[in-house]
Every structure is written in C-alpha cells, then in structure tokens.
Design an enzyme around this catalytic site. Structure first.
Site, mmCIF file in Angstrom:
data_model
loop_
_atom_site.group_PDB
_atom_site.id
_atom_site.type_symbol
_atom_site.label_atom_id
_atom_site.label_comp_id
_atom_site.label_asym_id
_atom_site.label_seq_id
_atom_site.Cartn_x
_atom_site.Cartn_y
_atom_site.Cartn_z
ATOM 1 N N LEU A 108 -28.681 -79.027 33.459
ATOM 2 C CA LEU A 108 -27.393 -79.278 32.810
ATOM 3 C C LEU A 108 -27.386 -80.701 32.264
ATOM 4 O O LEU A 108 -28.002 -81.607 32.837
ATOM 5 C CB LEU A 108 -26.246 -79.084 33.801
ATOM 6 C CG LEU A 108 -26.162 -77.693 34.435
ATOM 7 C CD1 LEU A 108 -24.826 -77.537 35.171
ATOM 8 C CD2 LEU A 108 -26.319 -76.580 33.410
ATOM 9 N N GLY A 153 -30.195 -76.645 36.467
ATOM 10 C CA GLY A 153 -29.652 -75.621 35.573
ATOM 11 C C GLY A 153 -30.733 -74.929 34.737
ATOM 12 O O GLY A 153 -30.597 -73.746 34.393
ATOM 13 N N ASN A 177 -32.656 -78.855 42.279
ATOM 14 C CA ASN A 177 -32.718 -80.161 42.944
ATOM 15 C C ASN A 177 -31.363 -80.855 43.019
ATOM 16 O O ASN A 177 -31.282 -82.079 43.146
ATOM 17 C CB ASN A 177 -33.717 -81.054 42.198
ATOM 18 C CG ASN A 177 -33.293 -81.334 40.760
ATOM 19 O OD1 ASN A 177 -32.702 -80.473 40.119
ATOM 20 N ND2 ASN A 177 -33.570 -82.523 40.264
ATOM 21 N N GLU A 178 -30.273 -80.085 42.931
ATOM 22 C CA GLU A 178 -28.938 -80.681 42.849
ATOM 23 C C GLU A 178 -28.651 -81.708 43.945
ATOM 24 O O GLU A 178 -28.049 -82.751 43.685
ATOM 25 C CB GLU A 178 -27.857 -79.576 42.908
ATOM 26 C CG GLU A 178 -27.623 -78.859 41.598
ATOM 27 C CD GLU A 178 -28.650 -77.763 41.307
ATOM 28 O OE1 GLU A 178 -29.618 -77.617 42.084
ATOM 29 O OE2 GLU A 178 -28.473 -77.053 40.312
HETATM 30 C C1 LIG Z 1 -21.186 -78.906 41.058
HETATM 31 C C2 LIG Z 1 -22.241 -79.271 40.083
HETATM 32 C C3 LIG Z 1 -23.237 -78.226 39.920
HETATM 33 C C4 LIG Z 1 -24.247 -78.629 38.914
HETATM 34 C C5 LIG Z 1 -25.350 -77.764 38.819
HETATM 35 C C6 LIG Z 1 -26.520 -78.086 38.186
HETATM 36 C C7 LIG Z 1 -26.743 -79.465 37.842
HETATM 37 C C8 LIG Z 1 -27.863 -79.835 36.911
HETATM 38 O O1 LIG Z 1 -28.539 -79.102 36.258
HETATM 39 S S1 LIG Z 1 -27.917 -81.501 36.909
HETATM 40 C C9 LIG Z 1 -29.369 -81.917 36.042
HETATM 41 C C10 LIG Z 1 -30.518 -82.057 37.022
HETATM 42 N N1 LIG Z 1 -31.693 -82.473 36.298
HETATM 43 C C11 LIG Z 1 -32.554 -83.352 36.757
HETATM 44 O O2 LIG Z 1 -32.461 -83.859 37.845
HETATM 45 C C12 LIG Z 1 -33.666 -83.724 35.814
HETATM 46 C C13 LIG Z 1 -33.452 -85.110 35.310
HETATM 47 N N2 LIG Z 1 -34.477 -85.524 34.379
HETATM 48 C C14 LIG Z 1 -35.730 -85.848 34.750
HETATM 49 O O3 LIG Z 1 -36.121 -85.820 35.889
HETATM 50 C C15 LIG Z 1 -36.639 -86.279 33.644
HETATM 51 O O4 LIG Z 1 -35.860 -86.621 32.523
HETATM 52 C C16 LIG Z 1 -37.666 -85.218 33.236
HETATM 53 C C17 LIG Z 1 -38.692 -85.043 34.364
HETATM 54 C C18 LIG Z 1 -36.999 -83.890 32.930
HETATM 55 C C19 LIG Z 1 -38.398 -85.689 31.965
HETATM 56 O O5 LIG Z 1 -38.966 -86.947 32.182
HETATM 57 P P1 LIG Z 1 -39.442 -87.825 30.942
HETATM 58 O O6 LIG Z 1 -40.249 -86.999 30.018
HETATM 59 O O7 LIG Z 1 -40.073 -89.048 31.532
HETATM 60 O O8 LIG Z 1 -38.109 -88.165 30.140
HETATM 61 P P2 LIG Z 1 -36.969 -89.210 30.552
HETATM 62 O O9 LIG Z 1 -36.682 -89.142 32.008
HETATM 63 O O10 LIG Z 1 -37.310 -90.532 29.982
HETATM 64 O O11 LIG Z 1 -35.713 -88.594 29.805
HETATM 65 C C20 LIG Z 1 -35.543 -88.729 28.388
HETATM 66 C C21 LIG Z 1 -34.082 -88.937 28.104
HETATM 67 O O12 LIG Z 1 -33.367 -87.798 28.526
HETATM 68 C C22 LIG Z 1 -32.329 -88.180 29.433
HETATM 69 N N3 LIG Z 1 -32.129 -87.083 30.408
HETATM 70 C C23 LIG Z 1 -33.012 -86.583 31.249
HETATM 71 N N4 LIG Z 1 -32.477 -85.559 31.932
HETATM 72 C C24 LIG Z 1 -31.215 -85.429 31.507
HETATM 73 C C25 LIG Z 1 -30.144 -84.552 31.821
HETATM 74 N N5 LIG Z 1 -30.266 -83.570 32.750
HETATM 75 N N6 LIG Z 1 -28.977 -84.706 31.179
HETATM 76 C C26 LIG Z 1 -28.829 -85.668 30.250
HETATM 77 N N7 LIG Z 1 -29.798 -86.535 29.893
HETATM 78 C C27 LIG Z 1 -30.982 -86.401 30.511
HETATM 79 C C28 LIG Z 1 -32.876 -89.444 30.093
HETATM 80 O O13 LIG Z 1 -31.835 -90.190 30.658
HETATM 81 C C29 LIG Z 1 -33.512 -90.110 28.904
HETATM 82 O O14 LIG Z 1 -32.473 -90.702 28.143
HETATM 83 P P3 LIG Z 1 -32.717 -92.062 27.326
HETATM 84 O O15 LIG Z 1 -33.099 -93.101 28.347
HETATM 85 O O16 LIG Z 1 -31.408 -92.353 26.676
HETATM 86 O O17 LIG Z 1 -33.834 -91.771 26.376
#
Ligand SMILES: CCCC/C=C\CC(=O)SCCNC(=O)CCNC(=O)[C@H](O)C(C)(C)COP(=O)(O)OP(=O)(O)OC[C@H]1O[C@@H](n2cnc3c(N)ncnc32)[C@H](O)[C@@H]1OP(=O)(O)O
Length: 302
Positions: A108, A153, A177-178
């Site tokens: 998400l 998500g 991994n929430e």
């Molecule tokens: C009651 C609530 C219920 C909610 C249920 C579900 C919740 C979810 O789904 S929460 C999302 C959980 N996701 C994660 O934990 C993954 C987070 N991201 C990462 O671990 C890494 O980004 C990933 C391994 C996927 C990729 O790594 P990289 O290739 O090294 O990229 P970056 O980490 O540099 O990311 C690039 C850019 O994207 C932004 N980002 C990453 N993930 C998200 C996200 N889920 N939502 C919004 N934005 C995200 C990250 O911050 C970077 O942004 P910038 O620094 O501006 O470039």
C-alpha cells in the site's frame, strides 16, 4: 463520515478508461503475451495489458514506478483493467506481473495513509477492499508471476491469485510485514494468508512481519513454484494450460465455494472495517510510526 464512496464512480471520475498506453508502447502493435501477432496492447498509465485473446488470456503488467506502491489511482487502474478483461468473453485468465525491475510491489502507498484526512482514508480503504474482493473472487484464472520484492499489500494481491510463481532471487522476499511498520494486517489479510499457508505459519509470519525469500516462500506454501528469473512468465504461461483445460463453470464454482466464506466476512462488515481503519490510521502514534518508517526508507539511500 461519508463512507459510501463508489469505486465505479471513482473510476469514472479519475480516469478516461482505456487511454492509449503512454511511453514507448503508445500506439505500437506488440506481439501478444502468448505469442500471437497483431494484437494491440492496451491499458492505462500505470497498467499495461498485453492481450492474447486467441490463447484466452492477458498479461497485466503493473508499472507504477519506482516501486509499484498501491496508490488510489493505481488501485483504480488495476480494477478497471480487471473489469475490462472480465467483461470480455475472449479472456479466461490473467497473468499478473510487474514492469518495474526487481519490484513486484512495495504494498500500500504509505503516502495515502499519512497526513491525509479521514474522508481520504475512507476512500482509500474502500478501494483497497475492492481490489482484494475483485481479485480474490474473479471468475478468471489469475496467476501471479512475481518478479521482484513483494511486501504487505502487494503480497496480499499475489495471495489473492489462484497460483503464484516466484523468481528465484534471494532479494525477492515476500510477506505481510505490517507489524514491522507498527501497523496491523486486517482480518481479511490474515484470513487470506491463513487460507494459503495454514494457521501456525501465518501466526508466526504475521506477528514477526516475516518476508520470506524464495526457497522459504516455497517451503511454507506462500508460492507454488520458484523458477529462474528469466522463466517467471513462461512458467506462469505453462501452468495456465492446466487451469484452462478444466471446464470453466466447474472451476469457477469451485473457486467460489472455496473463497466466498472468506470474502463474505468482509462484505458483511465492510463499513465497520473502513471505520476501524480510519480510526486506527488517524491515531497520532500510528501516523508517527509511518512517518518514521518512510524516513528510514529515504535515509537508506544516504
Ligand atoms: C491498518 C493498516 C493496514 C495496512 C495494510 C497494509 C500495509 C502496507 O501495505 S504498508 C506498505 C508496506 N511496504 C513496505 O514495507 C515496503 C517498503 N519499501 C521497501 O522496503 C523498499 O522501498 C523496497 C524494498 C520495496 C524497494 O527498495 P529500493 O529499490 O531500494 O527503493 P527505495 O526504498 O529507495 O524506494 C523508492 C522510493 O519509493 C518510496 N516507497 C517505497 N515503498 C513505498 C510505499 N509502500 N509507499 C510509498 N512510497 C514508498 C521510497 O520512500 C522511495 O521514495 P523516494 O526516497 O522519495 O525516492
């Protein structure tokens, strides 16, 4: 609070359906997913659909760079693509994959859950529910070709498919991994995981926020097959043959028999689930936890 945000109304207001694919694929006639010639790709800015009507399926490619985070617009486009394929009798199956190298989905979109107002949270959550319900209950065969890391998500989306093929790359971990973010997977995320891997594995995985690398994901049953990275799509296509050989009505009714009780749990409490989400996500402590997590993601680069 206005909870009755209709996803269909939302899709109409947000998107011109079936805009031509922007970028390199615009207006181009590409080989169809299954190898047929002369079939036009279609889609929307964030979802590319490569149809192979002769073979009865389409490849749906997620392309919301950098990490295929499930923003409201992206969820909406995925729903429109699914609806479009479901309503065309030529299609019996979808292969869901990613167009973002090394990433299936980061889950998400945290920006949708941070610093917004309750009406937005409600609208967003309704779209998340809708995506799960529609993919989970789709009458089409849906196979995910997971070609990258796949968190929370995004993992739910893959778990909603009928079959999962994962690329054999130790970086491509997947799971719900929430808890690592200080948030809690809702009951229908939990139910979907339990239905896939069983109660004990799900309990441990959910509490610890485990992201399983390919060998472990296969071992616990989170995915059905692990293949070399360059064979994910072809393996998904080969698997599809077995599913498409089954009489459609029998397979669809059996899918519904297996899945409807799980989906009904959410359908019965949909508004309450939205209200719970809005209350939970609006809490100061949760907002702070999400901001800290986002900050950590950004700092990782420096
Ligand atoms: C009651 C609530 C219920 C909610 C249920 C579900 C919740 C979810 O789904 S929460 C999302 C959980 N996701 C994660 O934990 C993954 C987070 N991201 C990462 O671990 C890494 O980004 C990933 C391994 C996927 C990729 O790594 P990289 O290739 O090294 O990229 P970056 O980490 O540099 O990311 C690039 C850019 O994207 C932004 N980002 C990453 N993930 C998200 C996200 N889920 N939502 C919004 N934005 C995200 C990250 O911050 C970077 O942004 P910038 O620094 O501006 O470039």
């Amino acid at each position: 609070m206005a909870l009755a945000v209709g996803i269909r109304g939302l899709t109409r207001s947000l998107l011109r359906p079936w805009v031509r694919v922007p970028g390199p694929a615009r207006g181009r006639t590409e080989p169809a997913a299954g190898g047929g010639d002369g079939v036009r790709c279609f889609g929307s800015p964030r979802v590319l659909v490569e149809p192979d009507p002769a073979a009865g399926f389409a490849v749906m490619k997620m392309r919301n760079p950098p990490v295929n985070s499930l923003s409201l617009e992206f969820l909406t486009e995925l729903l429109i693509s699914l609806e479009k394929l479901e309503s065309d009798k030529a299609f019996h199956a979808i292969i869901l994959t990613s167009d973002c190298p090394g990433i299936f989905s980061a889950g998400l979109d945290l920006m949708e859950m941070c610093g917004r107002d309750p009406t937005h949270y409600a609208e967003y959550w309704k779209a998340v529910q809708e995506l799960w319900l529609r993919f989970y209950l789709s009458h089409l065969v849906v196979i995910s070709a997971i070609n990258g890391v796949n968190a929370a998500g995004g993992c739910l989306l893959a778990l909603s498919c009928d079959y999962r093929v994962l690329a054999d790359n130790p970086k491509y971990a997947m799971g719900l991994n929430e808890t690592l973010l200080g948030i809690i997977a809702p009951f229908w995320f939990k139910d979907t995981l339990v239905n896939t891997v069983g109660h004990r594995t799900a309990e441990r995985a959910l509490q610890l926020g485990l992201l399983f690398p390919p060998a472990e994901a296969l071992q616990v049953g989170m995915v059905d097959k692990v293949v070399p990275e360059d064979q994910v799509l072809s393996a998904a296509r080969s698997e599809l043959a077995q599913w498409l050989a089954i009489p459609g009505h029998a397979r669809q009714l059996t899918k519904s028999l297996m899945r409807k009780p799980t989906a009904d749990r959410l359908l019965k409490e949909r508004d309450a689930d939205i209200q719970n989400f809005v209350r939970f996500i609006s809490r100061d402590a949760i907002q702070k936890a999400l901001r800290v997590y986002l900050e950590k993601l950004k700092q990782k680069k420096t």
